[in-house]
Design an enzyme around this catalytic site. Structure first.
Site, PDB file in Angstrom:
ATOM      1  N   GLY A  46       0.839  -1.195   0.000  1.00  0.00           N
ATOM      2  CA  GLY A  46       0.000   0.000   0.000  1.00  0.00           C
ATOM      3  C   GLY A  46       0.869   1.237   0.000  1.00  0.00           C
ATOM      4  N   GLN A  51       2.865   9.935   1.859  1.00  0.00           N
ATOM      5  CA  GLN A  51       4.222   9.367   1.941  1.00  0.00           C
ATOM      6  C   GLN A  51       5.144   9.873   0.832  1.00  0.00           C
ATOM      7  OE1 GLN A  51       2.435   5.243   2.379  1.00  0.00           O
ATOM      8  NE2 GLN A  51       4.343   4.982   3.516  1.00  0.00           N
ATOM      9  N   CYS A  91       6.002  -0.286   7.592  1.00  0.00           N
ATOM     10  CA  CYS A  91       5.620   0.910   6.825  1.00  0.00           C
ATOM     11  C   CYS A  91       6.827   1.364   6.019  1.00  0.00           C
ATOM     12  CB  CYS A  91       5.182   2.016   7.775  1.00  0.00           C
ATOM     13  SG  CYS A  91       4.689   3.535   6.932  1.00  0.00           S
ATOM     14  N   LEU A  92       6.578   1.717   4.776  1.00  0.00           N
ATOM     15  CA  LEU A  92       7.673   2.179   3.917  1.00  0.00           C
ATOM     16  C   LEU A  92       8.268   3.489   4.438  1.00  0.00           C
ATOM     17  CD1 LEU A  92       6.033   1.380   0.475  1.00  0.00           C
ATOM     18  CD2 LEU A  92       7.854   0.083   1.618  1.00  0.00           C
ATOM     19  N   HIS A 133      -4.393   1.253   7.543  1.00  0.00           N
ATOM     20  CA  HIS A 133      -3.041   1.822   7.665  1.00  0.00           C
ATOM     21  C   HIS A 133      -2.871   3.010   6.700  1.00  0.00           C
ATOM     22  CE1 HIS A 133       1.527   1.140   7.933  1.00  0.00           C
ATOM     23  NE2 HIS A 133       1.413   1.913   6.859  1.00  0.00           N
ATOM     24  N   GLU A 134      -3.327   2.852   5.454  1.00  0.00           N
ATOM     25  CA  GLU A 134      -3.168   3.936   4.459  1.00  0.00           C
ATOM     26  C   GLU A 134      -3.997   5.153   4.834  1.00  0.00           C
ATOM     27  OE1 GLU A 134      -0.735   3.476   2.823  1.00  0.00           O
ATOM     28  OE2 GLU A 134      -0.673   1.296   2.940  1.00  0.00           O
ATOM     29  N   HIS A 137      -2.366   7.379   7.256  1.00  0.00           N
ATOM     30  CA  HIS A 137      -1.374   8.298   6.663  1.00  0.00           C
ATOM     31  C   HIS A 137      -2.033   9.602   6.223  1.00  0.00           C
ATOM     32  CE1 HIS A 137       2.381   6.052   6.550  1.00  0.00           C
ATOM     33  NE2 HIS A 137       1.821   5.011   5.980  1.00  0.00           N
TER      34      HIS A 137
END
Ligand code: GNR
Ligand code: NI
Length: 167
Positions: A46, A51, A91-92, A133-134, A137
């Site tokens: 995702g 981000q 997480c990226l 999660h997205e 953000h």
């Protein structure tokens, strides 16, 4: 297509609250393709526009093994429901850190597609977790915010030190 640069915690830009998308044009289509390319290359399941330092309500997700089930969700609104479940998250924007987070098992999603058409579905399992999660953000929230301040503090220090040594 272009791979976009992913911001890393504790970059304060990750704390920005994203604003709604109101223009559905070729630029949005191009940007969402770049988000997907960036997500797949990372590799991740995702990615939120936040981000990549674009503070608009856009997320992409693909939890399939075959990179064949991409969802691009514009202006997503969630109604999580069901049991609470715990799972390891990464997480990226918080590279190489994996910690257990509690989420709702299921989520009802209302959003718009890339053309602005309304869409609605219910997600379970990893797709549900990833969408939650997205959407965090887009509110400027990271999974480390669910951890104890001791753990979060250690993670923040580690990543800050890493960023410093990247001269
Ligand atoms: O690639 C990712 N894996 C992942 C694993 C467990 C829970 C959430 C995620 S999302 C993450 C990619 C990312 O950082 N998206 O914002
Ligand atoms: Ni993330």
């Amino acid at each position: 297509m272009t791979r976009l640069k992913i911001l890393h915690h504790p970059d304060p830009r990750l704390r920005t609250k994203a604003t709604p998308v109101d223009t559905f044009d070729d630029k949005l289509i191009e940007f969402s393709k770049n988000m997907l390319e960036t997500m797949y290359a990372a590799p991740g399941i995702g990615l939120a526009a936040t981000q990549v330092n674009v503070h608009k309500r856009i997320i992409v997700v693909d939890v399939s093994d075959t990179k064949s089930e991409a969802h691009t969700l514009i202006n997503p609104a969630l109604e999580p429901f069901g049991e609470k479940v715990r799972g390891e998250e990464g997480c990226l924007s918080v590279p190489e850190i994996y910690e257990s987070v509690e989420r709702f098992e299921q989520v009802h999603v209302k959003a718009q597609d890339i053309h602005g058409e309304p869409l609605e579905f219910t997600a379970n399992g990893m797709l549900s977790i990833c969408i939650q999660h997205e959407c965090d953000h887009l509110e400027g929230k990271l999974f480390v915010d669910y951890l104890s301040s001791l753990k979060r503090g250690r993670i923040t220090k580690k990543l800050r030190d890493q960023a410093k040594s990247f001269v």
